[in-house]
Design an enzyme around this catalytic site. Structure first.
Site, PDB file in Angstrom:
ATOM      1  N   GLU A   1      51.931   4.395  22.123  1.00 21.23           N
ATOM      2  CA  GLU A   1      51.426   3.027  21.992  1.00 21.23           C
ATOM      3  C   GLU A   1      50.992   2.713  20.571  1.00 21.23           C
ATOM      4  O   GLU A   1      50.808   3.601  19.736  1.00 21.23           O
ATOM      5  CB  GLU A   1      50.262   2.811  22.952  1.00 21.23           C
ATOM      6  CG  GLU A   1      49.047   3.658  22.640  1.00 21.23           C
ATOM      7  CD  GLU A   1      47.933   3.456  23.668  1.00 21.23           C
ATOM      8  OE1 GLU A   1      47.967   4.150  24.702  1.00 21.23           O
ATOM      9  OE2 GLU A   1      47.052   2.631  23.447  1.00 21.23           O
TER      10      GLU A   1
ATOM     11  N   CYS B   1      48.742  -0.281  13.706  1.00 25.16           N
ATOM     12  CA  CYS B   1      48.151   1.033  13.978  1.00 25.16           C
ATOM     13  C   CYS B   1      49.236   1.918  14.600  1.00 25.16           C
ATOM     14  O   CYS B   1      49.806   1.574  15.626  1.00 25.16           O
ATOM     15  CB  CYS B   1      46.974   0.847  14.940  1.00 25.16           C
ATOM     16  SG  CYS B   1      46.200   2.403  15.411  1.00 25.16           S
TER      17      CYS B   1
ATOM     18  N   CYS C   1      47.485  14.229  21.964  1.00 26.72           N
ATOM     19  CA  CYS C   1      46.712  14.847  20.883  1.00 26.72           C
ATOM     20  C   CYS C   1      46.104  16.135  21.407  1.00 26.72           C
ATOM     21  O   CYS C   1      45.794  16.235  22.594  1.00 26.72           O
ATOM     22  CB  CYS C   1      45.595  13.893  20.446  1.00 26.72           C
ATOM     23  SG  CYS C   1      44.626  14.511  19.045  1.00 26.72           S
TER      24      CYS C   1
ATOM     25  N   CYS D   1      38.736  15.616  21.497  1.00 27.73           N
ATOM     26  CA  CYS D   1      37.469  14.880  21.335  1.00 27.73           C
ATOM     27  C   CYS D   1      37.019  14.319  22.690  1.00 27.73           C
ATOM     28  O   CYS D   1      37.830  13.787  23.452  1.00 27.73           O
ATOM     29  CB  CYS D   1      37.623  13.742  20.329  1.00 27.73           C
ATOM     30  SG  CYS D   1      38.024  14.338  18.669  1.00 27.73           S
TER      31      CYS D   1
ATOM     32  N   CYS E   1      37.781  10.505  23.642  1.00 29.21           N
ATOM     33  CA  CYS E   1      39.079   9.931  23.311  1.00 29.21           C
ATOM     34  C   CYS E   1      40.081  10.090  24.451  1.00 29.21           C
ATOM     35  O   CYS E   1      40.327  11.198  24.933  1.00 29.21           O
ATOM     36  CB  CYS E   1      39.626  10.577  22.045  1.00 29.21           C
ATOM     37  SG  CYS E   1      41.159   9.823  21.492  1.00 29.21           S
TER      38      CYS E   1
ATOM     39  N   LEU F   1      33.619  11.097  11.762  1.00 26.27           N
ATOM     40  CA  LEU F   1      32.444  11.961  11.646  1.00 26.27           C
ATOM     41  C   LEU F   1      31.659  11.968  12.963  1.00 26.27           C
ATOM     42  O   LEU F   1      31.427  13.023  13.545  1.00 26.27           O
ATOM     43  CB  LEU F   1      31.581  11.454  10.485  1.00 26.27           C
ATOM     44  CG  LEU F   1      30.517  12.406   9.980  1.00 26.27           C
ATOM     45  CD1 LEU F   1      31.099  13.732   9.533  1.00 26.27           C
ATOM     46  CD2 LEU F   1      29.739  11.769   8.814  1.00 26.27           C
TER      47      LEU F   1
ATOM     48  N   CYS G   1      42.325   3.655  21.560  1.00 26.51           N
ATOM     49  CA  CYS G   1      43.233   4.803  21.547  1.00 26.51           C
ATOM     50  C   CYS G   1      43.622   5.360  22.902  1.00 26.51           C
ATOM     51  O   CYS G   1      42.779   5.854  23.640  1.00 26.51           O
ATOM     52  CB  CYS G   1      42.538   5.960  20.848  1.00 26.51           C
ATOM     53  SG  CYS G   1      42.701   5.875  19.123  1.00 26.51           S
TER      54      CYS G   1
END
Ligand code: SAH
Length: 357
Positions: free
Chosen positions: A95, A108, A115, A119, A122, A223, A341
């Site tokens: 996407e 984007c 991934c 995280c 996410c 971060l 995301c």
């Protein structure tokens, strides 16, 4: 989602590689320049009008002009943001988001199918990483988005790129670097490095190596915490690299490229969002040529993490400002279309769970 046979990907080849390929086909070298230009304009082989008909037919049969195609577009009624679902040649779905700003169109890009960074907040990482995207698939997303803009009667093409979609760009290092080198070439998309942002969760070795590539993009560093203890609860990568090493790598990037670094900080209720934590963060960033981008968390119910109230965002922002840290709150775009995301891809995958990918 139809799978196609593996065809040679011409988009993503450098002009030199394309020349060599044309030579193999018995064509003069100048054909490479013609094909390079058509491919980046999104013109199918059959319509590459300055090529001989026989060559157009050979290329159509054996090569892919764009390894990416648009599966679905969803436009936000709020701000014209377009969420794009793309299909890759092998049936994988990725996407992207096309945002309209006063200064132009920003796209984007996803850099991997899924991934593997893990995280906690996410959605992209929930099923791991299926594979890296190739340089052609990175360029192909832009070519597709330009096609969407033309279809909408929008005269302006994509002018800015953010590598902030699904995937960790520095975990797909070679393909991303090759993509950036082709991206800025004349005769291609001609998008300069000043118009590109690359967002990383902080892979220290790759950040240092990237500082030497002569590709001075804006580096964004995810971060999300003022110290290692909190960062480790949100990002597994923080167990590999202490924050001090990550910040040193940022200083190194600033020194080598002269560009300031942007720190992304998603505010998670009860985890990293208190004014005391803002002060701790300010202490860590003191003296750095940087900017903090506060992102109200898009809650991910699967992980039980919640966003913050407006009041909490304001208090955190104020605390940073009082310590002279440059800070903005990220504008939320496409809030009505699952802009965050990996969210849209996840919905698509669960709606189509019967269809194998
Ligand atoms: N892997 C890269 C780029 C992809 S994520 C990176 O980690 O930077 C792009 C940004 O969106 C990152 O800052 C990421 O931490 C953030 N993000 C991911 N999920 C989010 C969510 N649910 N809410 C807010 N920001 C999120």
């Amino acid at each position: 989602m139809s799978k196609q046979e593996m065809k040679t990907q011409l988009l993503g080849m450098t002009p030199e590689e394309l020349s060599a390929y044309m030579k193999e086909l018995g064509q003069p070298a100048f054909r490479a320049k013609q094909v390079f230009s058509w491919l980046h304009q999104g013109v199918p082989f059959a319509e590459m009008s300055n090529l001989p008909k026989a060559l157009r037919e050979t290329l159509s049969q054996t090569c892919a002009d764009n390894p990416v195609s648009v599966l679905e577009t969803i436009e936000s009624k709020l701000d014209g943001t377009v969420k794009l679902l793309y299909c890759l040649w092998d049936g994988h779905v990725i996407e992207g988001v096309l945002m309209r700003y006063k200064y132009g169109n920003t796209l984007c890009l996803s850099t991997q199918v899924g991934c593997r960074m893990g995280c906690a907040f996410c959605a992209s990482t929930l099923d791991g990483c299926a594979r890296n995207l190739t340089p052609g698939e990175l360029l192909g997303q832009i070519v597709c988005a330009n096609g969407v803009l033309v279809a909408q009667g929008n005269g302006q093409k994509v002018g800015n790129i953010v590598l902030m979609g699904s995937g960790e760009p520095l975990d797909n290092y070679d393909n991303v670097v090759k993509f950036l080198r082709i991206l800025r070439m004349e005769g291609g998309l001609c998008i300069g490095m000043r118009s590109v942002s690359l967002s990383t969760c902080g892979l220290v070795e790759q950040m240092r190596r990237f500082a030497h590539e002569d590709l001075p993009v804006t580096l964004s560093l995810s971060l999300h915490a003022p110290n290692d203890e909190v960062r480790r609860t949100l990002m597994p990568v923080a167990r590999r690299y202490p924050m001090d090493e990550v910040l040193d790598a940022c200083r190194y990037y600033i020194e080598k490229t002269g560009r300031r670094v942007i720190f992304e900080y998603a505010l998670v209720h009860g985890v990293n969002a208190s004014p005391a934590q803002a002060e701790e963060l300010a202490g860590k960033l003191r003296g750095m040529q940087c900017h903090v981008n506060l992102i109200p968390l898009n809650s991910v119910p699967e992980r039980g993490l919640m966003g913050v109230s407006e009041r909490e965002v304001d208090a955190f922002k104020k605390a940073l400002e009082q310590k002279n840290i440059s800070v903005t709150r990220r504008r939320e775009m496409g809030d009505d279309i699952e802009g965050a995301c990996g969210q849209l891809r996840r919905r698509y995958m669960s709606d189509n769970a019967q269809t194998s990918v």
